[in-house]
Design a protein around this motif. Sequence first.
Motif, short mmCIF file in Angstrom:
data_model
loop_
_atom_site.label_atom_id
_atom_site.label_comp_id
_atom_site.label_asym_id
_atom_site.label_seq_id
_atom_site.Cartn_x
_atom_site.Cartn_y
_atom_site.Cartn_z
N TYR A 152 3.97 4.40 -5.60
CA TYR A 152 2.89 4.99 -4.81
C TYR A 152 1.90 3.89 -4.41
O TYR A 152 1.69 2.94 -5.16
N GLU B 169 10.43 10.56 5.71
CA GLU B 169 9.82 11.26 6.85
C GLU B 169 9.96 10.48 8.15
O GLU B 169 9.96 11.06 9.23
N ASN B 170 10.10 9.17 8.05
CA ASN B 170 10.10 8.34 9.25
C ASN B 170 11.45 7.76 9.61
O ASN B 170 11.60 7.17 10.69
N ASP C 109 8.71 9.33 0.07
CA ASP C 109 8.51 10.40 1.05
C ASP C 109 8.20 9.83 2.42
O ASP C 109 8.66 10.35 3.44
N TYR C 110 7.40 8.77 2.46
CA TYR C 110 7.04 8.18 3.75
C TYR C 110 8.29 7.63 4.44
O TYR C 110 8.47 7.82 5.65
N ILE D 294 -0.10 7.58 -1.57
CA ILE D 294 0.99 7.72 -0.60
C ILE D 294 2.30 7.48 -1.34
O ILE D 294 2.51 6.39 -1.89
N SER E 87 2.44 -2.91 2.10
CA SER E 87 3.49 -1.97 2.52
C SER E 87 4.88 -2.56 2.25
O SER E 87 5.78 -1.86 1.78
N LYS F 222 -1.62 3.70 8.24
CA LYS F 222 -1.92 4.92 7.49
C LYS F 222 -2.79 4.60 6.28
O LYS F 222 -3.79 5.28 6.00
N VAL G 224 5.80 6.38 -1.43
CA VAL G 224 6.56 5.51 -0.53
C VAL G 224 7.91 6.12 -0.18
O VAL G 224 8.36 6.06 0.97
N LEU H 299 2.90 2.19 8.24
CA LEU H 299 2.48 2.49 6.87
C LEU H 299 1.15 1.80 6.56
O LEU H 299 0.27 2.38 5.93
#
Length: 228
Positions: free
Chosen positions: A112, A179-180, A175-176, A171, A95, A209, A173, A206
């Motif tokens: 990703y 979003e957070n 967007d993650y 995933i 991560s 997830k 990265v 992360l």
Amino acid sequence: PYILNKIKGLNYCRSLAYYELFVGKLGDYLRSVQTLSTAEPNRDKIIINDLIHKRYNWIVYPEGQMMKEKKIFTTKPNLLRRNIMLKSSGKTGVSVLAMKAEFEAKTKGEIYICPVTISYRPLHAKRNNLYLMLARLLRSAKLPKYIKEELFVESSLLMFSTISIEFGKPICVRDYIQENTKFLKLAPIPEVNKRQLFINALRYPLTNKLMHQIYIRTPLSFDHFFSF
């Protein structure tokens, strides 16, 4: 790597290997396929640069070694509200490297993480010619006991087991992070420091997830039920 590098159009996939394996002919082979030693001082920089410049993809094993215990991956908060990883759980390096690469990438949204589940059946380790060959190649190396055990088990799996590889949904990265970040109400600080705060805050969720996606794809077999 062998499976992934057969896919047309996919950048070559490099991976890490334990530094004490880089001895003799085995070390020569690992270097020839661009495997990187875990003791390489510029390891993280090499991985990040390969990702942001789209030279290579990277395979990183977040558990570090094969999971042979029944403990479930999790994180838990302590009294100081920090996330603590169980000893048998995955590490957050995947991560962290992915987020650092995303922040450094000129074109955002290019990084990703693709969760991959590798399962084996049957799970029985036994004496085999591949391990005997590795033992001869590594005779001069003083390997830790757990590394010898890894080689014994993994060589048995390669020789006698069916290997199942399941790919999860990648995933994104960028967007993650987006979003957070609403949970991170930060005062005005230098951009570099802000990035590090994002990474420290998101590395555990992360990783959770990612590991969740890996474990839910583990196929159950007779061996699993018999072991319980």
